[in-house]
Scaffold this motif. Structure first.
Motif, short mmCIF file in Angstrom:
data_model
loop_
_atom_site.label_atom_id
_atom_site.label_comp_id
_atom_site.label_asym_id
_atom_site.label_seq_id
_atom_site.Cartn_x
_atom_site.Cartn_y
_atom_site.Cartn_z
N LYS A 265 6.13 1.78 5.81
CA LYS A 265 7.35 2.44 5.93
C LYS A 265 8.49 1.42 5.83
CE LYS A 265 6.24 6.30 8.92
NZ LYS A 265 5.82 7.28 7.61
N LYS B 39 7.62 7.94 -3.47
CA LYS B 39 6.46 7.29 -2.54
C LYS B 39 7.14 6.63 -1.53
CE LYS B 39 3.23 6.34 -6.51
NZ LYS B 39 2.53 5.31 -7.47
N GLU C 277 0.64 -1.11 -0.13
CA GLU C 277 -0.04 -0.10 -0.05
C GLU C 277 0.81 1.18 0.04
OE1 GLU C 277 -3.53 -0.10 2.66
OE2 GLU C 277 -2.79 -2.02 3.18
N TRP C 278 0.75 1.96 -1.20
CA TRP C 278 1.92 3.17 -1.23
C TRP C 278 0.94 4.37 -0.85
CZ3 TRP C 278 6.65 2.32 -2.10
CH2 TRP C 278 6.83 1.19 -2.96
N THR C 279 1.86 5.34 -0.31
CA THR C 279 1.23 6.76 0.02
C THR C 279 2.26 7.75 -0.96
OG1 THR C 279 2.52 6.96 1.92
CG2 THR C 279 0.42 6.37 2.03
N ASP C 280 2.04 8.70 -1.47
CA ASP C 280 2.83 10.00 -1.88
C ASP C 280 3.62 10.40 -0.72
OD1 ASP C 280 1.81 9.45 -4.51
OD2 ASP C 280 0.25 11.18 -4.20
N THR D 241 5.44 13.06 1.65
CA THR D 241 5.19 14.22 1.89
C THR D 241 6.32 15.08 1.87
OG1 THR D 241 5.27 13.64 4.10
CG2 THR D 241 3.09 13.64 3.10
N SER E 33 5.78 3.25 1.32
CA SER E 33 4.70 2.47 1.73
C SER E 33 4.00 2.70 2.94
CB SER E 33 5.12 1.00 1.72
OG SER E 33 6.11 0.72 2.79
N LYS E 34 2.78 2.31 3.32
CA LYS E 34 2.34 2.79 4.52
C LYS E 34 2.95 2.28 5.85
CE LYS E 34 -2.41 3.69 2.98
NZ LYS E 34 -3.84 3.28 3.19
#
Length: 431
Positions: A384, A379, A348-351, A353, A381-382
């Protein structure tokens, strides 16, 4: 005179032997005891009592009492057993009891009792410092204490905790040992379950052979099933670590199969049961390619496993000194055994910040190459554990790197090149 001399010799031997020797009547009465028997049971034949009356009535002595009673009541020609014995002082002994019936003018039983306590203690202690199979091999086989080796086809399993070197500098030494011992305790039980022989603990790593010193034709399957269960057990390890406020651990495992030389290596004064050869070297090399949560097997191992394999990734690498690449496979399961923490699970990826740039350095083994490179994360991952690294630098698959940011360092491995950058897997907590 020669007959008298022979009788004297026999009498001398019986009186001075370490074995406890008794003669009892067909009804169990003591007729003769040598000094070793008198010391063991605290009585002599002069007490004129049945032998089972000399044994304290505690539960640990039930098996010993039963040997005496069964032999006499059932009029057995011979009877023996290895039993525990607790004397009147509460000391526990391990005894090998042998009984033989003789009938001439009198019907009597000869009892010979060998005290195995010290041998059991040595074997128990030895088994704690090495594998039980190695202890049995050394203590119980003709070649067990001879230098030398022989060739055997086996499977080698190498495991290692990812990022442990960096972690060890951040924890108090007492906590580090407690955490490692708990981890080794769980892994050792699993290895024993699948008949693996632990050659040695290499710091935070484990070097295991399947198929030696005991032969197992299915050594490759046993090794892989062991690896899957070991990786699944990391959930249990980390739940305990969390309770103890210890950091999360991750383990990589590699398995290679083939011909090795196994046997006793060293000098006459100091030897160890060892395992060596190209098969071992390749297993270690493949293990260094893994990240936490990965199981790699080689082509050699894959060919030996009849069970259906869940292969999540196939790749290759060139072993040092080899002329052609060796295929390796990332495993997510074998037969009906699934690897719950497999690397193949969806990320699960997040951009990212924080778009501030980072510096990173390539590693040659554990040595940092001085040249500094630049990049940034697009990116993360959630959990980390992963990131997408953008950089103009060309990086190879499985390249280890050290990342520096805001005076913090972390370590990672290049997993693969993607269209937008390099997917990396952190091997230590991201700084």
């Amino acid at each position: 005179m020669s007959q008298d001399l022979s009788t004297n010799k026999i009498s001398f031997i019986i009186k001075n032997t370490d074995d406890a020797i008794c003669i009892i009547s067909s009804s169990g009465n003591l007729l003769f005891t040598n000094p070793a028997a008198e010391e063991l049971f605290g009585i002599s034949a002069e007490n004129n009592m049945k032998i089972w009356k000399a044994i304290p009535y505690v539960s640990t002595n039930d098996d010993l009492l039963q040997i005496f009673i069964d032999a006499v009541s059932q009029k057995m020609n011979s009877h023996e057993g290895i039993v525990d014995y607790t004397n009147n002082d509460g000391n526990v002994f391990n005894l090998h009891v042998r009984m033989k019936h003789f009938e001439d003018e009198l019907s009597v039983y000869l009892i010979v009792i060998t005290n195995l306590t010290q041998l059991f203690k040595v074997k128990s202690a030895f088994s704690r410092y090495t594998s039980p199979d190695i202890a049995e091999y050394v203590l119980s086989t003709p070649d067990g204490q001879k230098r030398g080796g022989k060739q055997k086809n086996v499977s080698i399993l190498m495991s290692d905790l990812r990022g442990f070197t960096a972690l060890s500098t951040q924890m108090p030494s007492d906590d580090l040992i407690v955490m490692l011992n708990h981890y080794f305790e769980i892994m050792s039980a699993i290895i024993d379950k699948y008949h693996g022989t632990i050659i040695e603990f290499l710091g935070d790593g484990i070097f295991v052979v399947f198929g030696a010193p005991k032969d197992y034709s299915d050594h490759a399957s046993l090794a892989l099933k062991c690896a899957v269960e070991m990786e699944n057990a990391m959930t249990q390890v980390n739940e305990w670590n969390k309770e103890m406020i210890y950091p999360e651990l991750e383990m990589g495992i590699a398995i290679n199969s083939g011909l090795v030389v196994v046997g006793n290596i060293g000098s006459e004064k100091k030897m160890k049961y060892g395992c060596m050869g190209e098969t071992v070297n390749i297993a270690g090399r493949v293990e260094s390619l893994t990240v936490g949560g990965q199981i790699y097997i080689t082509e050699h191992t894959k060919k030996l496993i009849p069970e259906k394999l869940n292969i999540s990734l196939e790749s290759s690498f060139l072993p040092k000194g080899a002329k052609k690449e060796l295929n390796i496979y990332e495993i997510a399961g074998i037969g009906d055994m699934n690897y719950e923490n497999a690397m193949s699970k969806v990320i699960e990826w997040t951009d990212a910040t924080d778009t501030e740039g980072i510096s990173f350095f390539k590693l040659d083994g554990k040595v940092v190459v001085e040249k500094e490179y630049k990049g940034n994360f697009s990116k993360i991952s959630k959990d980390k554990k992963y990131a997408i690294l953008l950089t103009d630098t060309d990086l190879e698959d499985r390249q280890n790197i050290m990342i520096s940011k805001n005076d913090n360092t972390s370590y990672a491995k290049i997993v693969k090149k993607e269209s937008e950058g390099y997917r990396i897997r952190f091997t230590t907590k991201m700084g």
